[in-house]
Design an enzyme around this catalytic site. Sequence first.
Site, short mmCIF file in Angstrom:
data_model
loop_
_atom_site.label_atom_id
_atom_site.label_comp_id
_atom_site.label_asym_id
_atom_site.label_seq_id
_atom_site.Cartn_x
_atom_site.Cartn_y
_atom_site.Cartn_z
N TYR A 148 0.86 -1.19 0.00
CA TYR A 148 0.00 0.00 0.00
C TYR A 148 0.90 1.23 0.00
O TYR A 148 1.84 1.32 0.78
CB TYR A 148 -0.89 0.00 1.24
N ASP A 243 9.25 2.69 -0.48
CA ASP A 243 8.23 3.37 0.32
C ASP A 243 8.47 2.99 1.77
O ASP A 243 8.08 1.91 2.22
CB ASP A 243 6.83 2.96 -0.14
N LYS A 271 4.35 9.17 8.51
CA LYS A 271 4.14 8.61 9.85
C LYS A 271 5.14 9.16 10.89
O LYS A 271 4.99 10.30 11.30
CB LYS A 271 4.11 7.09 9.77
C1 LIG Z 1 0.52 4.78 5.66
C2 LIG Z 1 1.26 4.51 4.44
C3 LIG Z 1 1.12 5.33 3.31
C4 LIG Z 1 0.15 6.46 3.23
O1 LIG Z 1 0.41 7.46 4.15
P1 LIG Z 1 -0.78 8.49 4.54
O2 LIG Z 1 -0.12 9.45 5.45
O3 LIG Z 1 -1.83 7.64 5.18
O4 LIG Z 1 -1.25 9.10 3.29
C5 LIG Z 1 1.93 5.07 2.22
N1 LIG Z 1 2.80 4.05 2.24
C6 LIG Z 1 2.93 3.23 3.28
C7 LIG Z 1 3.94 2.13 3.23
C8 LIG Z 1 2.16 3.42 4.42
O5 LIG Z 1 2.28 2.58 5.44
#
Ligand SMILES: *Cc1c(COP(=O)(O)O)cnc(C)c1O
Length: 435
Positions: A148, A243, A271
């Site tokens: 994701y 990511d 985060k």
């Molecule tokens: C949480 C998350 C996102 C999205 O971040 P948001 O601040 O919710 O938009 C993207 N990539 C990864 C791996 C994530 O865990």
Amino acid sequence: MLKRLTMKKSKHAFKKAKKFIPGGVNSPARAFSAVDMEPIFIERGEGAYLYDIDGNKYLDYVNSWGPMILGYNPPEVKEKLSLQLEKGTSFGAPTEIETEIAELITDFYPAVDKVRMVNSGTEATMSAIRLARGFTNRDKIIKLEGCYHGHGDSLLVDAGSGIATLGIKGSPGVTKNTALETIVVPYNDRLSIKKVFEKFSDQIAAVILEPITGNMGVIDPGKDYLDFLREITRENGSLLIFDEVMTGFRIARGGAQELYDIKPDLSAFGKIIGGGMPVGAYAGKKEIMDYVAPDGPVYQAGTLSGNPMAMQAGLATLKELKDKKVYAELESKGAKLEAGIKNNIEKLQFPAVFHRVGSMFTLFFSELEVKNYQDVKNCDLELFAAYFKEMINSGIYMPPSQFEANFISRAISEQDIETTIDKNYEVLKHLKSKL
Ligand SMILES: *Cc1c(COP(=O)(O)O)cnc(C)c1O
């Protein structure tokens, strides 16, 4: 038998929220729909604990879905936020805090020369993809199944987390043509990605992945696989994007790229980087990052990007993480929890598999190994839901989906870990008696 907690006020609050907010929540993962419950409304958080509006207290393994590595309301962050509050919450002009945090990030991440701040992880990956396309002058991207990367159009195809929890493949509203530029391959599988590169060798702008996944539960593909991706992207003139929105500053100070000593071309953060404020960032080598406006042609902007409140919370958090002792402590708590839960599984002969990397872990309700998205989808999701409900009623707050990671914060004590192991045993034992 477990006593049921009272959640009367939460029930009422949810009913009202549903009237004015789609689904009653501002992010689908919070809705508890996969576990056949209603969300719990939170009053406050302190250290390792959350308190709901009915007065129940929970030991927390959600960490606001990752950011709260120091626990809730840590004094170091609170102090900086109060100071900034006196000065003003937003200027839309540069402040020195932005440079300070960017410099600190380049210290932690040898692959990063420059950092651009945005407001969420979604924005970070969206911008990184745009930059990769602009820089390589290619359109296609390869995404790995079950990863994701936020809800950007190009990346909302076979994604994990909320998309997986709701059991849907993609989303209406993402045009066919956008989806066509995203090629999805299974995680942890070399052959399929090789084939894609053979077919589209000079069209792939980038490969993006969670180098260790959290959004289909914790799966660690290991160094060899990540080295392979580094190699194949380099050979084909494509960029490798890690990511690390979840794994960055979490599994190690320098994320998965530190753990496995790999240098991606671009990294996405979020985060923890905001210390509980809405922040994301994308970052990488100077040559690539200089391709972003105003120095370069790839446009990306943000009214609240680098917001001083957000930067203060992020900087205060990252400063706490400068000391690598934090990670040694998290590792030792994680190892203790792992040993305890694995022991419970063994003693009860329970059909479950426990995965952990540092302070991230998932208990998969599966008798088989879990190595990719299909394996997670094949888990016993009903059993997970039953487990979740009983754990919540035991005062343990976890992500309400099999497709998520749990997090250990610095605030969790050895005693908390022991309590968790005991509750886990009681709940698994009860579930086992009903299997
Ligand atoms: C949480 C998350 C996102 C999205 O971040 P948001 O601040 O919710 O938009 C993207 N990539 C990864 C791996 C994530 O865990």
